[in-house]
Write a protein that holds these residues in place. Structure first.
Motif, short mmCIF file in Angstrom:
data_model
loop_
_atom_site.label_atom_id
_atom_site.label_comp_id
_atom_site.label_asym_id
_atom_site.label_seq_id
_atom_site.Cartn_x
_atom_site.Cartn_y
_atom_site.Cartn_z
N ARG A 145 1.10 0.88 2.02
CA ARG A 145 0.35 -0.35 1.75
C ARG A 145 -0.89 -0.08 0.92
N ARG A 146 -1.35 1.17 0.94
CA ARG A 146 -2.62 1.51 0.32
C ARG A 146 -2.51 2.49 -0.84
N MET A 147 -1.36 3.13 -1.00
CA MET A 147 -1.20 4.15 -2.04
C MET A 147 0.27 4.30 -2.38
N ASP A 148 0.54 4.99 -3.48
CA ASP A 148 1.94 5.20 -3.86
C ASP A 148 2.56 6.27 -2.97
N ARG A 149 3.87 6.40 -3.06
CA ARG A 149 4.61 7.31 -2.18
C ARG A 149 4.18 8.76 -2.36
N ALA A 150 3.96 9.16 -3.61
CA ALA A 150 3.58 10.55 -3.87
C ALA A 150 2.24 10.89 -3.24
#
Length: 231
Positions: A164-169
């Protein structure tokens, strides 16, 4: 970690959070009621041998088998149903305890469905592979169970909240840089999942719990970024 768990259970006082629990339980009960009725009808309408007492015995044993299987898989089904509403739980936790956070990234329902099914299949597959250890290695089986499921549950709930707050990486890099907290949180979640009736609360409590874990891991990073800016 203890404070995060206490705050997670305290979130159950929120009516909208309790609503997610009841939706998961109700939909799962409805699904299993339909399954039981359908299985009972199929068994009674299909004489297998032509001998009354043998077919009656098969009907009873088949019905009991369906009920036992339903009971064993009920918590997993509640978790799968609840997973479609966990974004609301996370939102309520953030609004209550972290109101200064920016607007989150929104996932579509297809992404949520794929994530829920992928996780359910992964947990079932890994635990089926470990089944011989669970059956034939008393003592060791508990260590293996909590290690495997602690890792899987910790990873899944952490990444679900973090996305919700950052990309998967970025989420994956954060978890790998500080793996102990998500893993220990996952062990706690795995333990709660083995307690009858408490396991029905696990999807909601685990989501709220992991919000606090994520924020506790993010705070030092935010402080570090602030220090750099000030210099």
């Amino acid at each position: 970690m203890i404070r995060a768990l206490v705050l997670a259970f305290a979130q159950l006082s929120d009516p909208r959070v309790r609503r997610v629990v009841w939706i998961g339980v109700f939909v799962s009960l409805l699904a299993y009621a339909l399954l039981a009725v359908g299985a009972s009808w199929a068994l009674s309408a299909t004489p297998l041998t032509g001998y009354g007492w043998i077919d009656a015995t098969i009907d009873v044993m088949g019905g009991l088998g369906v009920l036992i299987l339903a009971w064993l898989l009920f918590p997993a089904t509640v978790g799968t149903v609840s997973s479609f509403f966990l974004d609301e739980v996370v939102e309520r936790v953030e609004a209550r305890h972290y109101p200064g956070l920016p607007a989150p990234r929104r996932a579509g329902w297809l992404e949520e469905l794929a994530t829920a099914l992928r996780f359910l299949l992964l947990v079932l597959a890994v635990n089926l592979l470990a089944l011989p250890v669970y059956i034939f290695a008393p003592g060791l089986n508990l260590i293996v169970f909590y290690t495997i499921n602690g890792y899987l549950l910790g990873r899944e709930y952490f990444e679900m909240v973090a996305h919700r707050r950052m990309d998967r990486a970025t989420a994956r890099a954060m978890r790998r840089a500080r793996p102990l907290k998500p893993f220990l949180a996952g062990v706690v979640i795995a333990f709660l999942s083995t307690i009858p009736f408490a396991n029905l609360l696990v999807p909601v409590v685990a989501s709220a719990f992991m919000v606090h874990v994520l924020q506790s891991m993010s705070a030092p990073l935010a402080a570090g970024r602030t220090t750099v800016i000030r210099r």
